[in-house]
Design an enzyme around this catalytic site. Sequence first.
Site, PDB file in Angstrom:
ATOM      1  N   PRO A 222      26.990   2.618  24.687  1.00  0.00           N
ATOM      2  CA  PRO A 222      28.238   3.375  24.871  1.00  0.00           C
ATOM      3  C   PRO A 222      29.390   2.408  24.677  1.00  0.00           C
ATOM      4  CG  PRO A 222      27.291   2.828  26.993  1.00  0.00           C
ATOM      5  CD  PRO A 222      26.310   2.360  25.956  1.00  0.00           C
TER       6      PRO A 222
ATOM      7  N   ASN B 277      19.399  -2.132  31.030  1.00  0.00           N
ATOM      8  CA  ASN B 277      20.752  -2.320  31.563  1.00  0.00           C
ATOM      9  C   ASN B 277      21.259  -0.988  32.145  1.00  0.00           C
ATOM     10  OD1 ASN B 277      21.080  -0.969  29.082  1.00  0.00           O
ATOM     11  ND2 ASN B 277      23.132  -1.792  28.847  1.00  0.00           N
TER      12      ASN B 277
ATOM     13  N   GLY C 134      32.683   3.037  25.449  1.00  0.00           N
ATOM     14  CA  GLY C 134      33.678   3.144  26.503  1.00  0.00           C
ATOM     15  C   GLY C 134      35.062   2.653  26.138  1.00  0.00           C
TER      16      GLY C 134
ATOM     17  N   CYS D 155      25.070  -7.215  29.873  1.00  0.00           N
ATOM     18  CA  CYS D 155      23.939  -6.601  30.556  1.00  0.00           C
ATOM     19  C   CYS D 155      22.865  -7.622  30.905  1.00  0.00           C
ATOM     20  CB  CYS D 155      23.358  -5.474  29.708  1.00  0.00           C
ATOM     21  SG  CYS D 155      23.135  -5.868  27.968  1.00  0.00           S
TER      22      CYS D 155
ATOM     23  N   GLY E  72      26.748  -6.074  34.125  1.00  0.00           N
ATOM     24  CA  GLY E  72      26.016  -5.028  34.824  1.00  0.00           C
ATOM     25  C   GLY E  72      24.552  -5.416  34.926  1.00  0.00           C
TER      26      GLY E  72
ATOM     27  N   GLU F  32      20.321   1.550  27.268  1.00  0.00           N
ATOM     28  CA  GLU F  32      20.076   1.291  25.849  1.00  0.00           C
ATOM     29  C   GLU F  32      19.508  -0.100  25.580  1.00  0.00           C
ATOM     30  OE1 GLU F  32      24.082  -0.560  26.489  1.00  0.00           O
ATOM     31  OE2 GLU F  32      22.996   1.198  27.218  1.00  0.00           O
TER      32      GLU F  32
ATOM     33  N   CYS G 224      23.185   1.457  31.334  1.00  0.00           N
ATOM     34  CA  CYS G 224      23.250   2.701  30.544  1.00  0.00           C
ATOM     35  C   CYS G 224      21.978   3.009  29.777  1.00  0.00           C
ATOM     36  CB  CYS G 224      24.429   2.643  29.596  1.00  0.00           C
ATOM     37  SG  CYS G 224      25.997   2.672  30.463  1.00  0.00           S
TER      38      CYS G 224
END
Length: 744
Positions: free
Chosen positions: A418, A268, A420, A87, A115, A272, A270
Site C-alpha cells: 500500500p 509485515n 498510503g 517492515c 512496523g 504484503e 499490511c
Amino acid sequence: MFSKNAVTVLERRYLKKDQDGKPIETPDDLLHRVAQAIAAGDREFDPDADVKASEDVFYDMMAGLRFMPNSPTLMNAGRELGQLSACFVLPVADSMEDIFDAVKNAALIHKSGGGTGFSFARLRGAGASVNSTGGVASGPVSFMKVFNAATEAVKQGGTRRGANMGILRIDHPDIMDFIQCKKDTTEITNFNISVGITEEFMKAVNEKREYSLVDPHTKQEVKKLYAPDVYALIVKMAWTNGEPGIVFLDRINRDNPVPQLGEVESTNPCGEQPLLPYESCNLGSINLNALMVKRGGEYEIDYDLFRQTIRDAVHFLDNVITVNNYPLDEIRDMTLSTRKIGLGLMGFADILYKLKIPYHSSRAIELAEHIMKFLRDNAREMSLELAKQRGTFPAYDGSIFKGEGLLQRNATVTTIAPTGTISIICNSSSGIEPVFGLSYIRNVMDNDELLEVHPYFEEVMKQRGLYSKELMSKIASEGTIAHMEEIPQDIRDIFVTAHDIDPEAHVRMQAAFQKYTDNAVSKTVNFPREATQEDVRKVYDLAYKLGLKGVTIYRDGSRDAQVLNIGKVNKKEDDTASAAACEAVGSAVAPRDRPEVTQGITQKVKIGCGNLYITVNYDENGICEVFTNLGRAGGCPSQSEATSRLISTALRSGMDVESIVEQLRGIRCHSTLRKGGDVKVLSCPDAIGRVLQTVAKMQNTKIAPLMQADGEQPDDTKCPECGKPLDFEGGCNICRSCGYSKCG
C-alpha cells in the site's frame, strides 16, 4: 514538482524541523538529502565510484515523481537516526524473557519508524501448564494486549503510530479466541490480525471433516475442531468488521527463496511482505502515472522510461540495504544475508482511466499481468547485473537461485505494497487499488474544507463541457457516477471507483499481480454494506483457488463509524433516520427535561493550558449532558461552559451523538500544541468530542479507561490527527483529508 497537498504532507511528516517544529528544509532539500545518502552506498563496492552521478539519477527519479521509497527512507536518510526500512518481523518465543525481549525490540523499531509483524504460534495455549512456575499460561491473545499497550506508548519517529501484524496458525489451541479477539474494535487497536491458513486445514474444510489442534510446546494433538465451522467463524468475523484477514502459510513457504534459513512465520503489518524472523525489507514504488506519454492524441506507457526507472530503483533499494542503520544486530545480520527488496507500483488506477480501460474488465487483468511481468523481469535482470558487480546475497548458496543456476543480488525484488502517504506525495492513486472517490472533501487548514477532484477526471469533464462545481460536489456526496444519467455512458464506463467493482473482480486483479510478484500483494477487497457472509466466503474460496498468498476484505460500514466520507454509498440503512431528522427541522424541537438522576464518568484530559475535566452523563434514553471544568491553570472556561451547554441541549433535543462528535473533532487551538509537536488533543472541543465518542461506544457495556496513555481515542475509523473518517485500503488506514497514514 509537488502539489500543494503533497507539500503539506511533506512539511507535516518528512522535512527536518527545528525545536519549535518548524521545517528547516524544503521538499527539494529532502530529495537531495535522500539521494545523496543512498548514492553513498556505491563506495562500499567501488571506492572510485561516481557517487555524484548516482545521486543525480536518484534525485531526478524522485523529483520526477517516477519513484518514491518507503516513508522511513524519506524521513531518515541522511539524518542521525538513519533507519530506512519500513517492515520487520520479530520472533516471539515461548518464555517470559523472550516475550518481553520482543516487546522491547518492537518498541525500538516503532521508535525508528518501522512496523512489525509477529507470529504468536510458538506460545502455548491459555491454561497450559508452565513447569518453571507451576502455574498456567495466559495464551497468545493476552500477550498481544501487552504488545498493543507498548505500541501505543511509543510515537514512531515523531511521525506515525506503531503498526503491527499478529498471526496465529490455524492449528494453534487458542485459534478460536484469536479469531474473535478484535470483536470489540476498541481492543488491540494497534494490530492487524490474520489467521495463518495451512493446506491441511483447507483440505479439511473442503472435505467437511475435523482437523487437529497441536500444542506448540509438546507438539501433541490437544483437540480436534470441525474445519468448516472454524472457517465459517473466520468469515463471520471478517464480515463483521474486516478482521481477521487470512494468509496462506504453506503457499508462502513454498516460495521461500532461502528455505535453509528457516520458515516464514509472519508478514509485515499490511501482509504484503513475508519475512523470516529478524528480517527486514525496504520497499519502494514506481508511479505508473508518471510514465504515461501522449502520442497521436492517445495516452500510452513509455516502456523505455519504465525499464530505466526499474533499473534505477533496484540500484537505489540495494544501496538502502547497505547504508541502513539497523535497530538490532540480529536484524542487520539477517537482512544483509538475504538483501530482499520490494519494488512495487502505484498509479495503476490512474493509467487505466487514461488508457480508457475499466478496472473490472478482462483488458485490465491482462494489462496488470503484462505490467507486473515487465517489472519483475527487468528487476531481476538488474539484480543479476548487480550480483556480477557486487556479489550475490550471502545466503545464495542454499537458495533456490543456486539450484537454478541464476545469479541474483537480492533474494526477492518485487512486492505490491500500500502506498498510503507516498501516493499523496506523488499525486497518484494508491498502489494497485481502484480510485476510492473521483471527488471528495479534503481538510486543508483547521476546519477549512476544499473540494478536490481527480485531475484526469476533471480534465475530461472540462474537455466535454460537463464540469461544474455543483456536479463535482454531487459526485463527492454520491461516491460514484455509475447511476448519474447527466454524465455520458462512456465516461461512466471508464471512471469506475472501488464500490462500483464486484468483489470477485478485486480478487482477480490481486491474483493478476501476484502471478509475477516475488513476495505478496497488499489489496483490499471491498464489499457493499448489504453483502452477506456467503459473499465473503466466496471471495476467500476464490483467493485460495487463484493462488493468492493472503486476502483482506472490508464490508462498507462494518465498523462503528463510517470509514470514508462519501455519501450514499454508505447510507442505505440510515435513510429512515435521516428523513425523520429532516422532518424535525421543520418544527420547533424542545429539549427533554433533565432527569433527576444520571450516571456517567469524568475524564481528565491534558490540554495546552492545563487540565480539562470532562463529565459525560447518560440515562435510560442515552447521553443527555456534558459538563466541563478547567483546572487552576486557567484557559477559557466560559467558552468551554458554553460549548457544554449547547451540546447538552442538542443531546436532549434528540440530536445524534455521532453528528455532534463530527462537528467537534478536529477543531484546533494553538494553545494545545506542545514543544516538539506533542499534541494530546487539538482543542477543548476536540477533547469533548473524543470523550463523547468513547462514552457513546461504551454506554450500556462497561466503564473502562477512556483514553490511551497519550490521550488518543482508540478508534481506527477516525484520523488521530484531524478527526476525519479514514479510508481502509491496501490493508491500511489512510486519511485522504490530511495525509495521515498508519502504514506509511
